[in-house]
Design a protein around this motif. Structure first.
Motif, PDB file in Angstrom:
ATOM      1  N   GLU A  47       0.821  -1.219   0.000  1.00 20.00           N
ATOM      2  CA  GLU A  47       0.000   0.000   0.000  1.00 20.00           C
ATOM      3  C   GLU A  47       0.845   1.255   0.000  1.00 20.00           C
ATOM      4  O   GLU A  47       0.438   2.275  -0.533  1.00 20.00           O
ATOM      5  CB  GLU A  47      -0.897   0.021   1.243  1.00 20.00           C
ATOM      6  CG  GLU A  47      -1.995  -0.981   1.174  1.00 20.00           C
ATOM      7  CD  GLU A  47      -3.289  -0.424   1.706  1.00 20.00           C
ATOM      8  OE1 GLU A  47      -4.292  -1.053   1.458  1.00 20.00           O
ATOM      9  OE2 GLU A  47      -3.297   0.646   2.340  1.00 20.00           O
ATOM     10  N   TYR A 151     -10.599  -5.213   5.526  1.00 15.59           N
ATOM     11  CA  TYR A 151     -11.142  -5.177   4.168  1.00 15.59           C
ATOM     12  C   TYR A 151     -11.986  -6.428   3.935  1.00 15.59           C
ATOM     13  O   TYR A 151     -11.648  -7.504   4.442  1.00 15.59           O
ATOM     14  CB  TYR A 151     -10.005  -5.171   3.137  1.00 15.59           C
ATOM     15  CG  TYR A 151      -9.271  -3.863   3.059  1.00 15.59           C
ATOM     16  CD1 TYR A 151      -9.733  -2.834   2.249  1.00 15.59           C
ATOM     17  CD2 TYR A 151      -8.103  -3.657   3.784  1.00 15.59           C
ATOM     18  CE1 TYR A 151      -9.053  -1.629   2.182  1.00 15.59           C
ATOM     19  CE2 TYR A 151      -7.423  -2.447   3.730  1.00 15.59           C
ATOM     20  CZ  TYR A 151      -7.906  -1.442   2.918  1.00 15.59           C
ATOM     21  OH  TYR A 151      -7.243  -0.251   2.849  1.00 15.59           O
ATOM     22  N   ARG A 183      -1.106   1.441   8.869  1.00 19.22           N
ATOM     23  CA  ARG A 183      -1.449   2.579   8.008  1.00 19.22           C
ATOM     24  C   ARG A 183      -2.173   3.643   8.818  1.00 19.22           C
ATOM     25  O   ARG A 183      -2.587   3.415   9.939  1.00 19.22           O
ATOM     26  CB  ARG A 183      -2.386   2.131   6.864  1.00 19.22           C
ATOM     27  CG  ARG A 183      -1.777   1.251   5.803  1.00 19.22           C
ATOM     28  CD  ARG A 183      -0.657   1.902   5.010  1.00 19.22           C
ATOM     29  NE  ARG A 183      -0.875   3.305   4.655  1.00 19.22           N
ATOM     30  CZ  ARG A 183      -1.624   3.711   3.625  1.00 19.22           C
ATOM     31  NH1 ARG A 183      -2.222   2.854   2.840  1.00 19.22           N
ATOM     32  NH2 ARG A 183      -1.756   5.009   3.373  1.00 19.22           N
ATOM     33  N   HIS A 186      -7.590   5.930   5.745  1.00 14.38           N
ATOM     34  CA  HIS A 186      -7.595   6.319   4.334  1.00 14.38           C
ATOM     35  C   HIS A 186      -8.733   5.653   3.567  1.00 14.38           C
ATOM     36  O   HIS A 186      -9.278   4.647   4.008  1.00 14.38           O
ATOM     37  CB  HIS A 186      -6.261   5.969   3.663  1.00 14.38           C
ATOM     38  CG  HIS A 186      -5.966   4.491   3.640  1.00 14.38           C
ATOM     39  ND1 HIS A 186      -5.484   3.822   4.749  1.00 14.38           N
ATOM     40  CD2 HIS A 186      -6.117   3.547   2.680  1.00 14.38           C
ATOM     41  CE1 HIS A 186      -5.329   2.546   4.457  1.00 14.38           C
ATOM     42  NE2 HIS A 186      -5.713   2.335   3.212  1.00 14.38           N
ATOM     43  N   HIS A 188      -9.460   4.329  -0.461  1.00 11.44           N
ATOM     44  CA  HIS A 188      -8.885   4.113  -1.797  1.00 11.44           C
ATOM     45  C   HIS A 188      -9.892   4.534  -2.861  1.00 11.44           C
ATOM     46  O   HIS A 188     -11.098   4.362  -2.677  1.00 11.44           O
ATOM     47  CB  HIS A 188      -8.587   2.624  -2.018  1.00 11.44           C
ATOM     48  CG  HIS A 188      -7.469   2.093  -1.184  1.00 11.44           C
ATOM     49  ND1 HIS A 188      -6.159   2.130  -1.597  1.00 11.44           N
ATOM     50  CD2 HIS A 188      -7.463   1.501   0.029  1.00 11.44           C
ATOM     51  CE1 HIS A 188      -5.396   1.566  -0.677  1.00 11.44           C
ATOM     52  NE2 HIS A 188      -6.159   1.179   0.330  1.00 11.44           N
TER      53      HIS A 188
END
Ligand SMILES: [Fe+2]
Length: 243
Positions: A47, A151, A183, A186, A188
């Motif tokens: 990523e 996810y 991370r 965020h 995508h």
């Protein structure tokens, strides 16, 4: 071997088994955890891989009028640049897609589904060209984690695409994503003007403690975020380097 000795050995082997079984379970569990951590590290590495922006186009040859202006400005006061797109005319920088993109997402403007937790987020904005022209019918394909930072790699939870309207505007109803380990927070997105190359990038949330430590965080990609009656509202303008 007499009966006493046999009993003594049997008891000892039972003790050993009693010790070994939980020890094996612990080793297996640690191995599992290690593999999960390795998978997460690999995902983060994918990523946060730096994406090289496409080369800036060569400056166009100056027109007679521009040349005249340059000559005149040397002798007189230079005119200020014409405001365009309110500083949004630089192309939106690309970022890596990471390992969790799933193609063929459902066509929808709301990723909300019954039973899914999280703070509601209404993300809206516009897709423009570098000349500040709205890009009608631009494709926007969004994906992000659930509230817990996971996810959905088997289905299409928090995944969906849509097309901008005639004014290049879009609206996405979703939640504020959780944080994937390693991370910062965020979203995508892939954005594509009709028959043009795809821009793959990520959007970030202001005020996140993880932003500064994130390998590819870019303040240019920060959402304009505000509180709303039933959650949060965010805005973003995509600028595509298209003719
Ligand atoms: Fe991600």
């Amino acid at each position: 071997m007499d009966t006493q000795t046999v009993l003594r050995y049997s008891r000892r082997s039972l003790w050993l088994r009693a010790l070994l079984v939980p020890l094996t379970a612990v080793i297996a569990a640690c191995g599992g955890l290690g593999r999960r951590a390795e998978q997460q590290q690999a995902a983060v590495a994918q990523e946060t891989e730096k994406v090289q922006p496409t080369a800036a186009p060569a400056p166009a040859a100056q027109s007679g009028e521009q040349k005249q202006g340059t000559t005149a400005s040397a002798a007189t006061t230079e005119l200020p640049a014409t405001p365009a797109c309110e500083d949004d005319d630089d192309p939106t920088p690309p970022q890596t897609a990471g390992p969790f993109y799933t193609p063929n997402t459902p066509l929808r403007t709301s990723l909300l589904e019954p039973g899914l937790g999280g703070t509601r987020l209404l993300l809206s904005g516009q897709v423009l060209s570098t000349k500040c022209t709205p890009i009608a019918g631009a494709l926007l394909d969004f994906w992000h984690t659930d509230d817990a930072g996971d996810y959905d790699n088997e289905g299409y939870t928090f995944r969906g695409h849509q097309f901008a309207d005639a004014a290049g505007r879009f609206t996405l109803e979703t939640i504020v994503p959780g944080i994937y380990p390693g991370r910062t927070r965020h979203i995508h997105v892939r954005v594509q003007a009709p028959n043009q190359p795809i821009l793959t990038t990520q959007l970030y949330f202001p005020g996140e403690s993880g932003n500064q430590g994130d390998g590819i965080f870019d303040p240019v990609l920060l959402l304009e975020l505000a509180d709303a009656a039933n959650g949060k509202e965010a805005q973003f303008t995509f600028v595509l380097d298209v003719p």
